[in-house]
Enzyme design. Structure first.
Site, PDB file in Angstrom:
ATOM      1  N   HIS A 120     -13.232  -6.142   0.389  1.00 36.28           N
ATOM      2  CA  HIS A 120     -13.797  -6.416   1.711  1.00 36.28           C
ATOM      3  C   HIS A 120     -15.202  -5.815   1.730  1.00 36.28           C
ATOM      4  O   HIS A 120     -15.468  -4.817   1.061  1.00 36.28           O
ATOM      5  CB  HIS A 120     -12.885  -5.713   2.728  1.00 36.28           C
ATOM      6  CG  HIS A 120     -13.188  -5.956   4.165  1.00 36.28           C
ATOM      7  ND1 HIS A 120     -14.223  -5.342   4.826  1.00 36.28           N
ATOM      8  CD2 HIS A 120     -12.559  -6.723   5.094  1.00 36.28           C
ATOM      9  CE1 HIS A 120     -14.219  -5.715   6.100  1.00 36.28           C
ATOM     10  NE2 HIS A 120     -13.220  -6.561   6.291  1.00 36.28           N
ATOM     11  N   ASP A 197      -8.434   1.455  -0.726  1.00 37.26           N
ATOM     12  CA  ASP A 197      -8.557   0.829   0.590  1.00 37.26           C
ATOM     13  C   ASP A 197      -7.175   0.280   0.944  1.00 37.26           C
ATOM     14  O   ASP A 197      -6.726  -0.728   0.389  1.00 37.26           O
ATOM     15  CB  ASP A 197      -9.600  -0.296   0.513  1.00 37.26           C
ATOM     16  CG  ASP A 197      -9.697  -1.075   1.820  1.00 37.26           C
ATOM     17  OD1 ASP A 197      -8.852  -0.896   2.696  1.00 37.26           O
ATOM     18  OD2 ASP A 197     -10.636  -1.897   1.929  1.00 37.26           O
ATOM     19  N   GLN A 200      -4.915  -3.194   4.365  1.00 40.77           N
ATOM     20  CA  GLN A 200      -3.877  -4.237   4.437  1.00 40.77           C
ATOM     21  C   GLN A 200      -2.538  -3.740   3.916  1.00 40.77           C
ATOM     22  O   GLN A 200      -1.520  -4.416   4.087  1.00 40.77           O
ATOM     23  CB  GLN A 200      -4.317  -5.484   3.657  1.00 40.77           C
ATOM     24  CG  GLN A 200      -5.545  -6.170   4.237  1.00 40.77           C
ATOM     25  CD  GLN A 200      -5.332  -6.706   5.654  1.00 40.77           C
ATOM     26  OE1 GLN A 200      -4.222  -7.008   6.063  1.00 40.77           O
ATOM     27  NE2 GLN A 200      -6.415  -6.804   6.409  1.00 40.77           N
ATOM     28  N   LYS A 223      -4.444  -2.275  12.242  1.00 41.77           N
ATOM     29  CA  LYS A 223      -3.741  -3.209  11.345  1.00 41.77           C
ATOM     30  C   LYS A 223      -2.230  -2.935  11.348  1.00 41.77           C
ATOM     31  O   LYS A 223      -1.477  -3.680  10.752  1.00 41.77           O
ATOM     32  CB  LYS A 223      -4.252  -3.076   9.912  1.00 41.77           C
ATOM     33  CG  LYS A 223      -5.767  -3.120   9.753  1.00 41.77           C
ATOM     34  CD  LYS A 223      -6.307  -4.525   9.709  1.00 41.77           C
ATOM     35  CE  LYS A 223      -7.770  -4.497   9.293  1.00 41.77           C
ATOM     36  NZ  LYS A 223      -8.435  -5.774   9.520  1.00 41.77           N
ATOM     37  N   CYS A 360     -14.910 -11.527   5.471  1.00 48.12           N
ATOM     38  CA  CYS A 360     -15.682 -10.338   5.032  1.00 48.12           C
ATOM     39  C   CYS A 360     -15.576 -10.133   3.523  1.00 48.12           C
ATOM     40  O   CYS A 360     -15.556  -8.986   3.050  1.00 48.12           O
ATOM     41  CB  CYS A 360     -15.260  -9.075   5.769  1.00 48.12           C
ATOM     42  SG  CYS A 360     -15.642  -9.124   7.517  1.00 48.12           S
TER      43      CYS A 360
HETATM   44  N1  PLP Z   1     -10.641  -3.328   4.032  1.00 49.70           N
HETATM   45  C1  PLP Z   1      -9.794  -4.358   4.150  1.00 49.70           C
HETATM   46  C2  PLP Z   1      -8.996  -4.792   2.968  1.00 49.70           C
HETATM   47  C3  PLP Z   1      -9.666  -5.012   5.375  1.00 49.70           C
HETATM   48  O1  PLP Z   1      -8.811  -6.036   5.497  1.00 49.70           O
HETATM   49  C4  PLP Z   1     -10.420  -4.568   6.481  1.00 49.70           C
HETATM   50  C5  PLP Z   1     -10.347  -5.280   7.770  1.00 49.70           C
HETATM   51  O2  PLP Z   1     -10.092  -6.462   7.825  1.00 49.70           O
HETATM   52  C6  PLP Z   1     -11.279  -3.477   6.302  1.00 49.70           C
HETATM   53  C7  PLP Z   1     -11.369  -2.888   5.072  1.00 49.70           C
HETATM   54  C8  PLP Z   1     -12.102  -2.953   7.432  1.00 49.70           C
HETATM   55  O3  PLP Z   1     -11.292  -2.441   8.431  1.00 49.70           O
HETATM   56  P1  PLP Z   1     -11.909  -1.977   9.839  1.00 49.70           P
HETATM   57  O4  PLP Z   1     -12.742  -3.128  10.319  1.00 49.70           O
HETATM   58  O5  PLP Z   1     -10.708  -1.719  10.680  1.00 49.70           O
HETATM   59  O6  PLP Z   1     -12.717  -0.751   9.587  1.00 49.70           O
END
Ligand code: PLP
Length: 402
Positions: A120, A197, A200, A223, A360
């Site tokens: 992401h 990370d 998910q 999430k 993203c």
């Molecule tokens: N990393 C992953 C794999 C994500 O799916 C997301 C959000 O969709 C993020 C990071 C970023 O999360 P946040 O926008 O809650 O900071």
């Protein structure tokens, strides 16, 4: 399946509504999940009963709010099997957690940061900024056509120059589940720090940070059925103790004079300013909700949904599914001759909420020569009937759009 999704569903007031005259089918859970009554009640109760600023107050409400906030941290620590609850840093979410780590690391020219093709933007851009600042180099593990990572390339890219390896556990775009335990072990053996990370992963999998062996794990509350604006950075104590503070301000200090400031111990060293107190409490409540059903049961249910969706969509003419069999949470697809945006807009008119676009993950989309996909993503409250409604809606929309 040991639980009834329609009973679980009744706990989510937002799901009872109709959209465009049809029952809402909410399949955008990888973007954010809906909130159960228990979480909504926890937020409301906090403000109705114990709202006060925490940690330095002597009065009743300040003590009640402090103990609820710190009890939430203890619950998070237990959920993650952290060795020490001081390793649980409350942040605003995954993006905030990753930026924290990127801000406190000092790299130099010749050092490398290793990420993957599946990341992401929030697990790409902070590292690019760190590399720009320090002269370090960003390296990227490529992926195969099925959306799994090229493990040979990963091992070839790891070296004594790799200072930080940052990997998503589950791809938000394709649902690929990466073998993070093995990858973490290899990166650690090469001498690299490792950040996972888990944005998910947190709603779908049990996370045991000690078994994982990484140095940092980042995720967002929203999430996993908690509010937005709260998240966690779990960081290994020995690593965080040796790193400098990030934001300066109240709470992160021991003593301030105009000549010199001494910094607080973990976790407060990284929690400058008034935190999202209600959010932390609601996040702990969301984990109670999840654990009340059981992560194994939730994962089995979501696996049933995703396989049913994959089968239904694959039976339609011209549909291409991205990601490997065994994907978790999210199912991305493209349809020959149909733009994902048009598809998303049209099925919304039938009450079906999915996400379209690059999710993203622009570099990943570029790797596959596409501008985006249509993504259906699943949660504990989704049902087989909703999956069928998705497939029917997509089939109808394709008939109209082609
Ligand atoms: N990393 C992953 C794999 C994500 O799916 C997301 C959000 O969709 C993020 C990071 C970023 O999360 P946040 O926008 O809650 O900071």
């Amino acid at each position: 399946m040991a639980f009834d999704p329609s009973t679980v569903r009744a706990e989510f007031p937002i799901l009872a509504q109709s959209v465009n005259g049809r029952p809402l089918v909410y399949l955008d859970n990888a973007a954010t999940t809906q909130k159960p009554r228990a979480v909504l009640d926890a937020s409301r109760r906090y403000y109705e009963e114990i709202n006060a600023n925490i940690h330095r107050g002597t009065h009743h409400l300040a003590r009640a709010a402090t103990s609820a906030h710190e009890a939430a941290r203890e619950k998070l620590a237990r959920h993650l099997n952290a060795a020490d609850s001081a390793e649980v840093i409350f942040t605003a979410g995954t993006t905030d957690s990753i930026n924290l780590v990127a801000a406190i690391l000092t790299l130099a020219p010749g050092d490398e940061v290793l990420i993957t093709a599946l990341e992401h933007h929030s697990n790409i851009v902070p590292w690019q900024m760190l590399c720009e600042r320090s002269g370090a180099t960003l390296k990227v593990v490529p992926c195969h056509d099925d959306g799994t990572l090229d493990q040979d390339a990963f091992h070839a890219l790891l070296s004594e120059r790799t200072r930080l390896t940052a990997i998503t556990w589950i791809s938000n775009a394709f649902g690929t589940v990466n073998p993070v335990h093995e990858m973490t072990a290899a990166a650690k053996a090469a001498g690299s720090l490792v950040l996972i990370d888990a944005a998910q992963a947190i709603p779908h999998l049990a996370i045991d940070v000690q078994a994982l062996g990484a140095d940092f794990v980042a995720f967002s509350g929203h999430k996993v059925y908690a509010p937005t604006g709260i998240g966690v950075l779990w960081g290994r104590r020995a690593v965080l103790d040796a790193l400098p503070p990030w934001r300066g301000g109240g709470e992160m200090i021991k003593e301030v004079t105009f000549e010199k400031t001494t910094y607080n111990d973990l976790p407060f060293k990284y929690e400058a300013g008034t935190p999202n107190i209600e959010g932390a409490i609601a996040l702990a409540t969301a984990l109670d909700f999840v654990n009340g059903i059981g992560l194994t049961e939730i994962a089995a249910h979501e696996d049933f949904l995703i396989r049913r969706a994959a089968e239904g969509l694959a039976s339609l003419d011209g549909v291409h599914l991205f990601g490997p069999v065994g994907r978790a949470g999210a199912l991305s697809f493209g349809i020959e001759g149909v733009h994902h945006y048009d598809l998303g807009t049209l099925i919304d008119q039938m009450g079906v909420a999915v996400r379209t676009g690059h999710h993203c993950c622009q570099p990943l989309m570029a790797r596959f020569g596409i501008t985006g996909t249509t993504r259906a993503s699943f949660a504990v409250y989704n049902t087989g009937e909703e999956v069928d409604a998705l497939v029917v809606a997509v089939a109808k929309a394709v008939g109209i759009l082609r």
